[in-house]
Design an enzyme around this catalytic site. Structure first.
Site, mmCIF file in Angstrom:
data_model
loop_
_atom_site.group_PDB
_atom_site.id
_atom_site.type_symbol
_atom_site.label_atom_id
_atom_site.label_comp_id
_atom_site.label_asym_id
_atom_site.label_seq_id
_atom_site.Cartn_x
_atom_site.Cartn_y
_atom_site.Cartn_z
ATOM 1 N N ARG A 19 0.784 -1.364 0.224
ATOM 2 C CA ARG A 19 0.043 -0.043 0.051
ATOM 3 C C ARG A 19 0.860 1.209 0.080
ATOM 4 O O ARG A 19 0.445 2.268 0.304
ATOM 5 C CB ARG A 19 -1.045 0.078 1.348
ATOM 6 C CG ARG A 19 -2.049 -0.979 1.069
ATOM 7 C CD ARG A 19 -3.265 -0.974 1.777
ATOM 8 N NE ARG A 19 -4.042 -2.019 2.069
ATOM 9 C CZ ARG A 19 -3.820 -2.868 2.901
ATOM 10 N NH1 ARG A 19 -2.893 -2.722 4.169
ATOM 11 N NH2 ARG A 19 -4.416 -4.121 2.969
ATOM 12 N N LYS A 75 2.155 11.530 -12.226
ATOM 13 C CA LYS A 75 1.649 10.386 -13.147
ATOM 14 C C LYS A 75 2.682 9.129 -12.907
ATOM 15 O O LYS A 75 3.781 9.488 -13.239
ATOM 16 C CB LYS A 75 1.454 10.820 -14.620
ATOM 17 C CG LYS A 75 0.212 11.948 -14.777
ATOM 18 C CD LYS A 75 0.075 12.063 -16.197
ATOM 19 C CE LYS A 75 -1.182 13.059 -16.333
ATOM 20 N NZ LYS A 75 -1.426 13.310 -17.798
ATOM 21 N N GLU A 130 8.794 18.268 -25.591
ATOM 22 C CA GLU A 130 8.027 18.664 -24.755
ATOM 23 C C GLU A 130 8.159 19.954 -24.198
ATOM 24 O O GLU A 130 7.408 20.668 -23.868
ATOM 25 C CB GLU A 130 8.080 17.662 -23.624
ATOM 26 C CG GLU A 130 7.488 16.188 -23.900
ATOM 27 C CD GLU A 130 5.789 16.449 -23.796
ATOM 28 O OE1 GLU A 130 5.477 17.363 -23.230
ATOM 29 O OE2 GLU A 130 5.246 15.274 -23.994
ATOM 30 N N LYS A 170 5.264 23.636 -16.388
ATOM 31 C CA LYS A 170 4.275 22.614 -16.153
ATOM 32 C C LYS A 170 3.975 22.331 -14.885
ATOM 33 O O LYS A 170 2.767 22.354 -14.720
ATOM 34 C CB LYS A 170 5.125 21.120 -16.508
ATOM 35 C CG LYS A 170 4.412 20.026 -16.272
ATOM 36 C CD LYS A 170 4.662 18.608 -16.884
ATOM 37 C CE LYS A 170 3.757 17.389 -16.524
ATOM 38 N NZ LYS A 170 4.202 16.351 -17.148
ATOM 39 N N GLU A 177 -6.161 16.698 -13.329
ATOM 40 C CA GLU A 177 -6.372 16.842 -14.696
ATOM 41 C C GLU A 177 -8.114 17.049 -14.978
ATOM 42 O O GLU A 177 -8.801 16.557 -15.827
ATOM 43 C CB GLU A 177 -6.115 15.637 -15.644
ATOM 44 C CG GLU A 177 -5.725 15.995 -16.957
ATOM 45 C CD GLU A 177 -5.052 15.110 -17.531
ATOM 46 O OE1 GLU A 177 -4.018 14.747 -17.319
ATOM 47 O OE2 GLU A 177 -5.177 14.671 -18.792
ATOM 48 N N ARG A 204 -5.185 21.648 -16.529
ATOM 49 C CA ARG A 204 -4.002 20.578 -16.710
ATOM 50 C C ARG A 204 -4.110 20.192 -18.194
ATOM 51 O O ARG A 204 -3.024 19.410 -18.577
ATOM 52 C CB ARG A 204 -4.090 19.589 -15.680
ATOM 53 C CG ARG A 204 -2.640 18.733 -15.808
ATOM 54 C CD ARG A 204 -2.703 17.598 -14.552
ATOM 55 N NE ARG A 204 -1.470 16.878 -14.919
ATOM 56 C CZ ARG A 204 -0.826 15.977 -14.027
ATOM 57 N NH1 ARG A 204 -1.147 16.148 -12.666
ATOM 58 N NH2 ARG A 204 0.072 15.180 -14.355
ATOM 59 N N ASN A 256 -2.062 18.197 -22.674
ATOM 60 C CA ASN A 256 -2.178 17.409 -23.576
ATOM 61 C C ASN A 256 -2.056 17.822 -25.136
ATOM 62 O O ASN A 256 -2.292 17.178 -26.005
ATOM 63 C CB ASN A 256 -3.490 16.835 -23.387
ATOM 64 C CG ASN A 256 -3.395 15.886 -22.119
ATOM 65 O OD1 ASN A 256 -2.565 15.288 -21.775
ATOM 66 N ND2 ASN A 256 -4.781 15.941 -21.395
ATOM 67 N N HIS A 296 -0.949 15.411 -27.838
ATOM 68 C CA HIS A 296 -0.711 14.170 -27.512
ATOM 69 C C HIS A 296 -1.997 13.376 -27.895
ATOM 70 O O HIS A 296 -1.784 12.138 -27.852
ATOM 71 C CB HIS A 296 -0.745 14.179 -25.816
ATOM 72 C CG HIS A 296 0.501 14.645 -25.192
ATOM 73 N ND1 HIS A 296 1.129 15.621 -25.437
ATOM 74 C CD2 HIS A 296 1.469 14.072 -24.343
ATOM 75 C CE1 HIS A 296 2.315 15.716 -24.734
ATOM 76 N NE2 HIS A 296 2.374 14.601 -24.102
ATOM 77 N N HIS A 340 0.005 10.423 -28.900
ATOM 78 C CA HIS A 340 -0.264 8.842 -28.288
ATOM 79 C C HIS A 340 -0.826 7.936 -29.288
ATOM 80 O O HIS A 340 -0.326 6.805 -29.276
ATOM 81 C CB HIS A 340 -1.107 9.029 -27.012
ATOM 82 C CG HIS A 340 -0.681 9.513 -25.904
ATOM 83 N ND1 HIS A 340 -1.305 9.710 -24.746
ATOM 84 C CD2 HIS A 340 0.548 9.386 -25.514
ATOM 85 C CE1 HIS A 340 -0.413 10.126 -23.911
ATOM 86 N NE2 HIS A 340 0.772 9.830 -24.135
ATOM 87 N N HIS A 369 8.697 9.102 -27.371
ATOM 88 C CA HIS A 369 7.524 9.763 -27.178
ATOM 89 C C HIS A 369 7.485 11.415 -27.607
ATOM 90 O O HIS A 369 6.334 11.786 -28.315
ATOM 91 C CB HIS A 369 7.273 9.937 -25.560
ATOM 92 C CG HIS A 369 6.357 10.548 -24.885
ATOM 93 N ND1 HIS A 369 4.890 10.225 -25.222
ATOM 94 C CD2 HIS A 369 5.962 11.853 -24.447
ATOM 95 C CE1 HIS A 369 4.164 11.326 -24.385
ATOM 96 N NE2 HIS A 369 4.949 12.328 -24.259
#
Lengths: 354, 354
Positions: free
Chosen positions: B116, B138, B180, B218, B228, B232, B236, B239, B243, B258
């Site tokens: 946990r 993330k 980025e 950022k 998000e 936020r 993206n 993206h 993606h 990426h």
């Protein structure tokens, strides 16, 4: 007592249904999936849905799993993530966990990690899940030989308690939840313990008020220490030995219910409480007698050496030391008590192999 | 700028090493494991450890994984959980993620869910990980056909940025991070964009101040909207298409980095910005020309129909609608712009198949 629990997100009977319906109205979910096992699918789901006539049948999905502790595995978790994808669940979907602790532990963890977390709510169907898994935000799966090795602290949006589900519960399951209720009394409220021990553990003897009393003890403790840095550890009374027994019996092919294992664990840990936490020996023996009447020692049980290996893998043990949560007296739990392994094994043998 | 990032848990150069050493002194960890891939194991780990002479070698463990996006899988995650168990890591252990985004995404998720949650820190070794994965909390893995399908928002205790690691980075990896950085300028700071586009994307042209400037953009956005829910989403930009391209090329056996995929995605999404977000068409064309100079369209690329399937599985799309983060002008991102699938595919074909 029942009203006071609402601030922890726990709602009873009609209030639970009303709260859930208002949530669904406000959030406008893209999908609502109910996670259940084949028992709760047959015995709880129809009655549950019949009380929620406003749910849009076009958004509703049901995911059914096999009942039992084996379901709390990585394999089933992956199947569940796959199922969420196949049902086109997205970040704006809701999962309802309708079942015992296996369903809420697994379903809560799956929801909290799918797309970095979607909403979920719990409607516990077993007494154990109502009094134990319903608060505390623990979710997760078993991994390797260890229970709950992988998991998270993560809160459901709400927990709804509908005691009507208890009418369908097998006796063994009922006794399992009863053991956690006894534990709540033992660690924090001697009056609650005495109120319970005077009753027969049956659905007819229990109501929302008694459940709420037990849950409130846990909720109070957890709210003071969410991540188990200190006080929350008193809830582990009976669990160090209990978890080890549960793992061992699971592997031996004769599973014990969680609460039964905890009740057996409490018998050994009461004995340790006399030796290491200053609990009066006469009180210890009286409590052990009470508990043994309901939870007798099974014929099949591990040797002390088997227990040792399992105890060393317990999450609560820092490095190679053993730490226990014990009782100072009935109604007063203490935690972080260091106990030599040798003493644990001796007390275990006294309780279980004499 | 560099000092201001410390409140977000980001520390640069000597300050990063000092912060880390103070953490280790204060917490008295039972074990400290460094997670790396075979590249960072050879090129970064020796220099990293040589700057941390106080680490107790008896508590130190190294876990080495294969490099590459394939490592961000459920299989490797399970291996990592197993490795933590085999190394006897407990709740009082620390994980150091020493690598690019694959290592911090996977390692962060593994640490956050083992028992946990145990402590973890990130020392990013790629430019992309320094400017992107270093803030935002993330973590996660790819699952099925989808990137980051399973994961969490969870904070490392600290992020240490040591730009010396950039000297060993292959050009392609450098360009990935550079994309980025360009994106941060495009969505929130036109001056930063122009400062970048005047330079050659090489390690010699970059320093802690420039990295800090990009990260600060950022960090400011994320601090206003951790999960998000709104703002936020401007991060993206590039993206949605990016993606999808990344997934497709991965499956086609010719992976794109990426950032390269995002740079290609930005070219299409710039075109959408003119049509759906009011961005001036001349500005759009100038920006597309800038970006194309560094990131040319690859010969191998998906047909529009392939793209469609992938876009429909994107986490950002609620139900069956497509939502994009676009530019109103250079330096101003907007989000939640609904775009018909047909327009996306047309613009994609204009940019990529004409």
């Amino acid at each position: 007592m029942i009203d006071q629990l609402e601030k922890y997100g726990l709602f009873f009977e009609e209030r639970a249904l009303a709260q859930f319906q208002s949530l669904v109205r406000n959030k406008d979910y893209s999908k609502i999936a109910v996670l259940c096992d084949s028992n709760t699918h047959d015995q709880c789901l129809p009655g549950f849905l019949s009380q929620l006539p406003d749910l849009d049948p076009n958004k509703l999905e049901v995911v059914e799993l096999e009942p039992g502790e084996d379901t709390k595995s990585l394999e089933v978790l992956a199947q569940l993530w796959d199922a969420f994808g196949a049902l086109e669940m997205d970040r704006h979907s809701l999962l309802i966990n309708l079942g015992g602790g296996v369903i809420s532990d697994l379903g809560g963890f799956a929801a909290a990690t799918y797309m970095r977390g979607i909403d979920f709510v719990n409607f516990p169907t077993s007494l154990l899940a109502m009094v134990d898994a319903s608060v505390g935000a623990k979710t997760g799966i078993n991994f390797g030989a260890y229970k709950n090795r992988i998991g998270l602290f993560t809160e459901p949006l709400m927990v709804g308690i509908l005691p009507e589900f208890l009418d369908t519960l097998p006796e063994e399951e009922f006794l399992s939840g009863w053991a956690e209720m006894l534990k709540h009394g033992l660690i924090a409220d001697a009056k609650h313990y005495r109120a319970l021990i005077r009753r027969k553990p049956t659905a007819a003897q229990i109501d929302s008020a008694l459940i709420a009393h037990s849950v409130a003890i846990k909720a109070r403790v957890v709210s003071q220490d969410k991540h188990e840095g200190g006080l929350r550890k008193i809830l582990n009374f009976g669990h160090s030995i209990g978890h080890a027994l549960e793992s061992w019996h699971q592997q031996a092919g004769q599973p014990l219910s969680h609460g039964y294992a905890v009740a057996l664990g409490m018998q050994v840990e009461l004995s340790l409480s006399a030796a290491f936490a200053g609990c009066d020996i006469n009180e210890v023996q009286a409590l052990q007698t009470d508990i043994q009447k309901l939870y007798s020692v099974p014929k099949l049980k591990p040797q002390a050496e088997d227990l040792k290996t399992l105890l060393l893998g317990d999450k609560k043990n820092k490095g190679s030391h053993l730490h226990f949560s014990l009782l100072r007296e009935c109604g007063v739990g203490v935690y972080d008590i260091e106990v030599p392994m040798q003493s644990v094994l001796e007390r275990y043998n006294q309780c279980f192999h004499d």
